[in-house]
Scaffold this motif. Sequence first.
Motif, PDB file in Angstrom:
ATOM      1  N   ARG A  84      -9.925  -6.806   9.831  1.00  0.00           N
ATOM      2  CA  ARG A  84      -8.716  -6.442   9.090  1.00  0.00           C
ATOM      3  C   ARG A  84      -7.601  -6.005  10.034  1.00  0.00           C
ATOM      4  O   ARG A  84      -6.441  -6.347   9.832  1.00  0.00           O
ATOM      5  CB  ARG A  84      -9.022  -5.339   8.089  1.00  0.00           C
ATOM      6  CG  ARG A  84      -9.856  -5.825   6.935  1.00  0.00           C
ATOM      7  CD  ARG A  84     -10.114  -4.731   5.956  1.00  0.00           C
ATOM      8  NE  ARG A  84     -10.989  -5.205   4.891  1.00  0.00           N
ATOM      9  CZ  ARG A  84     -11.434  -4.450   3.931  1.00  0.00           C
ATOM     10  NH1 ARG A  84     -11.089  -3.197   3.868  1.00  0.00           N
ATOM     11  NH2 ARG A  84     -12.223  -4.967   3.005  1.00  0.00           N
ATOM     12  N   ALA A  85      -7.948  -5.258  11.062  1.00  0.00           N
ATOM     13  CA  ALA A  85      -6.939  -4.855  12.055  1.00  0.00           C
ATOM     14  C   ALA A  85      -6.402  -6.074  12.793  1.00  0.00           C
ATOM     15  O   ALA A  85      -5.200  -6.155  13.075  1.00  0.00           O
ATOM     16  CB  ALA A  85      -7.546  -3.858  13.040  1.00  0.00           C
ATOM     17  N   VAL A  88      -3.859  -7.792  10.526  1.00  0.00           N
ATOM     18  CA  VAL A  88      -2.579  -7.083  10.509  1.00  0.00           C
ATOM     19  C   VAL A  88      -1.814  -7.354  11.796  1.00  0.00           C
ATOM     20  O   VAL A  88      -0.598  -7.617  11.771  1.00  0.00           O
ATOM     21  CB  VAL A  88      -2.807  -5.573  10.294  1.00  0.00           C
ATOM     22  CG1 VAL A  88      -1.528  -4.783  10.529  1.00  0.00           C
ATOM     23  CG2 VAL A  88      -3.340  -5.310   8.896  1.00  0.00           C
ATOM     24  N   MET A  91      -0.401 -10.818  11.636  1.00  0.00           N
ATOM     25  CA  MET A  91       0.784 -10.894  10.791  1.00  0.00           C
ATOM     26  C   MET A  91       2.016 -10.323  11.502  1.00  0.00           C
ATOM     27  O   MET A  91       3.112 -10.866  11.378  1.00  0.00           O
ATOM     28  CB  MET A  91       0.535 -10.171   9.472  1.00  0.00           C
ATOM     29  CG  MET A  91      -0.465 -10.873   8.576  1.00  0.00           C
ATOM     30  SD  MET A  91      -0.891  -9.953   7.097  1.00  0.00           S
ATOM     31  CE  MET A  91       0.617 -10.094   6.170  1.00  0.00           C
ATOM     32  N   CYS A 116       9.004 -11.209   7.465  1.00  0.00           N
ATOM     33  CA  CYS A 116       7.798 -10.595   6.897  1.00  0.00           C
ATOM     34  C   CYS A 116       7.381 -11.280   5.600  1.00  0.00           C
ATOM     35  O   CYS A 116       6.190 -11.488   5.359  1.00  0.00           O
ATOM     36  CB  CYS A 116       8.025  -9.107   6.658  1.00  0.00           C
ATOM     37  SG  CYS A 116       8.138  -8.143   8.169  1.00  0.00           S
TER      38      CYS A 116
END
Length: 135
Positions: A84-85, A88, A91, A116
């Motif tokens: 998950r990190a 992120v 992204m 974004c």
Amino acid sequence: MNTFLVLLSSLLWWVLYSSIGALFLAIIAWAVLRWIERSPVVFNRTYLACLLWMLLDVIVGGAVLMKHGAQVDPLALLRTAGWRAAIVLNMLIGAVLLRRLVPRIDARRIKPTSACLAVAVIMLVVFGAVTSLVG
């Protein structure tokens, strides 16, 4: 000589697969940026930003496959905090690349919120495709 040819072939396939994936991402990002900016954006630069983003993604994906082996369960992998990190961070890198590399037709940069949103829509489409194919 054989090692050199294997490395050269791997490099060519890395760029080829990344460019194919980047084309799909660039079409999505270009459409979203064109809609949200209410001004035409340069497709070539959108493709370049998505290509650099995909080249990095393929390296990270290859590293995950090398660490976990080819029999990794993608849904179980999505539940880990490290993955998950990494998503992120991925992204954020995508938003920064789009923001820095994609100009509008009037030669001004796109807004950070537009970058974004484009990355969020791309991730939405990718996660939808991955979960429907895997699950």
